[in-house]
Scaffold this motif. Structure first.
Motif, PDB file in Angstrom:
ATOM      1  N   TYR A   1      -7.550   1.650  -4.207  1.00 42.77           N
ATOM      2  CA  TYR A   1      -7.025   1.908  -2.860  1.00 42.77           C
ATOM      3  C   TYR A   1      -7.880   1.256  -1.783  1.00 42.77           C
TER       4      TYR A   1
ATOM      5  N   LEU B   1       0.833  -1.198   0.000  1.00 39.85           N
ATOM      6  CA  LEU B   1       0.000   0.000   0.000  1.00 39.85           C
ATOM      7  C   LEU B   1       0.874   1.256   0.000  1.00 39.85           C
TER       8      LEU B   1
ATOM      9  N   LEU C   1      -8.439   8.977  -2.251  1.00 40.77           N
ATOM     10  CA  LEU C   1      -8.159   7.563  -1.986  1.00 40.77           C
ATOM     11  C   LEU C   1      -9.451   6.810  -1.689  1.00 40.77           C
TER      12      LEU C   1
END
Lengths: 270, 339
Positions: B157, B57, B151
């Motif tokens: 995401y 991430l 996001l």
């Protein structure tokens, strides 16, 4: 059907009874000593004013130094609230529930409600204007709510010199001569530094309540606090924004935090 | 036969994952390993933080232009892996609309051992670093809440956050922890210098002379194995028009004026230009500064205030030694590159 019909009548009766009971509560319930483990709530209403007037963003005000100013932004942190009982003991609001960002542009932000407060008779309130040094250096997972640097606190945080802006006031000051309006910017912070000592603008104020705030399960007193911005300018020596319109992280900020710490008082409790 | 054995295993695996609490994803091996010849990291809990999913991430965030106002700049724009995560050839960094900063971007390496960040040490916690470049008008110029909003609107995401944290709630602290997780895996400890320390390679005669000179003249501040002592020092760089006060802008102590962080010299060969404002183009010029250019300004560190007596050949040897700090595997490691 019949039941329902009857129901409506009884509801009215119950409502009347509730109203009567509620009316009684301030007299009877609150004068009796609180039961052990009884909890209640208390509200703090923080009203930003300018002398005898409401502080309206964009309005003109005259300072003690005869400067005309308009305030466009007024935001500050209130944290670490403590309540002192009439017997001298203190109730400390749990820290995780004790950070508030007061924003003149957001009326709801000016009403703080503290729940799970032990029932009792309270005579004074203490709070910090700003964010204590411990929380200022805590892990990012501990910076939620008012302290969220990606949320509520986004404009109240110095990213390049890690720390919260405790007090932010921006606007314009009417200057003499050819340049009629000068923007002023007060961004006051500084928790004392982590590796090296630096300015510490953590200010704490204790306000005595003119009447006792009786917190009971059935009684939620409201403490009406005035933040009189005019006092910031009047404190000796009189503050001139024209002389120094921009103060951020600098030694002079200590004088500004001294000034805003002087602007709070309790008007009344109800 | 194969499908029969694998199927129950998969079911068992998903059951096991399902048992974890939503905020505690199944534990996976850490991508952070402390090199044997390094000290204990200053930062605690790095192994636990650097799960493959959280690092993935962080890597996605690091390389994504979504975090700049006009979708043109990512962290990697000013922190390029080939140059030890600096912006190659730029004196100062370029942000959106080609706006210029005032300082040279620093390498990202061995951050778990670093007590402060920025040339002036204004940031004490790596987790709180990304809000600076993201919201800085001359860098990525995007407010943090807008960044989080973008996001949250991205299915990609949401999936990455779910994998890293167990659910797809996207908060400031989750985003910042992921950034840290990825950046903390940027460990440079496999240079020829390190090989020589553990006895796997020999230095050339010039590198050996350079090493001796380095120990004598440089190592008190650029202390191995991290090649910095993490202090702030005024090295007598004549202040420019920008008049960057360095450490004093953080401490407000006039004695800290023009003091800047002692940079690590790992990978120094590729992190040019040099100095907080990138005033020196080559390593040689930066080393020669201490012989030729230390300015007589107040507060210069006593270690260098009288200049360091070096022959030209000494400077050559020091530069040769410094080249042994170039860690090719770090500069090319696939896992640190774009996802």
């Amino acid at each position: 059907m019949k039941l329902l019909f009857l129901g409506a009548k009884s509801v009215v009766a119950v409502l009347c009874l509730v109203t009567i009971l509620a009316g009684c509560s301030t007299d009877e319930e609150t004068t009796a000593p609180p039961a052990v483990d009884e909890i209640g709530s208390i509200r703090l209403k923080i009203d930003n004013v300018y002398g005898t007037k409401e502080l309206a963003l964009g309005a003109n005000f005259m300072t003690a130094g005869s400067e005309t100013i308009t305030i466009e932004t007024l935001k500050y942190f209130v944290s670490n609230v403590r309540l002192q009982r009439t017997d001298g003991t203190t109730y400390v609001v749990p820290q995780d529930a004790s950070y508030f960002l007061i924003d003149e542009a957001i009326p709801a932000s000016q009403r703080l409600r503290l729940d799970n407060v032990p029932a009792g008779d309270y005579a004074a309130v203490t709070f910090t204007i700003g964010v204590d040094s411990l929380r200022s250096t805590m892990d990012v997972t501990q910076r939620t709510g008012a302290l969220d640097v990606g949320g509520a606190a986004a404009g109240m945080y110095w990213t390049w010199n890690s720390g919260y802006i405790f007090f932010k006031m921006e606007g314009e000051v009417l200057a003499a001569g050819t340049n009629p309006k000068v923007p002023f910017i007060l961004h006051i912070g500084g928790f004392g530094g982590l590796n090296n000592p630096t300015v510490n603008n953590i200010r704490s104020v204790t306000l005595r309540l003119p009447e006792t705030a009786r917190v009971r399960a059935g009684n939620t007193p409201e403490v009406h606090i005035l933040a009189d911005v005019a006092k910031m300018f009047a404190l000796d020596p009189v503050l001139s924004l024209r002389a120094k319109p921009v103060i951020m992280l600098a030694q002079e900020s200590v004088d500004i935090s001294r000034r805003y710490a002087s602007m709070f008082s309790v008007d009344h409790v109800h | 036969m194969f499908t029969r054995t694998i199927l129950p295993l998969m079911v068992a695996a998903s059951l096991l994952t399902g048992c974890g609490s939503p905020t505690e994803p199944a534990s996976s091996p850490s991508l952070f390993v402390v090199p044997a010849h390094f000290p204990v990291p200053l930062r605690l809990g790095v192994e636990a933080l650097c799960t493959p999913e959280r690092v993935a991430l962080g890597r996605a965030l690091f390389y994504d232009e979504i975090l700049s106002r006009d979708y043109t700049v990512s962290c990697a724009s000013c922190h390029q892996q080939d140059y030890a995560f600096t912006q190659h050839g730029h004196r100062v960094s370029h942000g959106v609309d080609d706006r210029l900063g005032t300082r040279n971007s620093q390498p990202l390496q061995n951050l778990a051992w670093q007590p402060t960040f920025l040339w002036d040490g204004g940031i004490n916690d790596l987790d709180l670093f990304p809000p600076l470049p993201i919201s800085n008008p001359v860098e990525m110029d995007l407010s943090m809440d807008s960044a989080l909003m973008r996001l949250r609107q991205s299915p990609r995401y949401r999936a990455l956050f779910r994998a890293a944290e167990g659910d797809d709630s996207i908060s400031t602290s989750r985003m910042l922890k992921a950034f840290s997780a990825f950046m903390l895996t940027m460990v440079s400890a496999s240079s020829p210098y390190d090989e020589a320390v553990v006895g796997r390679t020999q230095r050339t005669p010039s590198q050996t002379r350079g090493h001796t000179l380095f120990q004598q003249h440089c190592a008190s501040c650029h202390t191995p194995p991290l090649f910095t002592d993490h202090t702030f020092r005024n090295t007598g760089l004549m202040p420019s028009d920008v008049n960057d006060l360095g450490r004093a802008s953080v401490t407000l102590d006039p004695r800290d004026a023009y003091a800047f962080k002692v940079p690590s010299l790992r990978n120094v060969e590729v992190t040019g230009p040099y100095g907080h404002d990138g005033r020196y183009r080559t390593v040689r010029e930066a080393v020669a500064h201490y012989r030729d250019n230390v300015a007589t300004i107040p507060g210069v560190d006593p270690a260098v205030s009288n200049g360091i007596l070096l022959r030209d050949s000494d400077i050559d040897d020091i530069v040769e030694f410094l080249r042994t700090l170039t860690d090719k595997s770090f500069l090319t490691k696939r896992e640190l590159g774009p996802p």
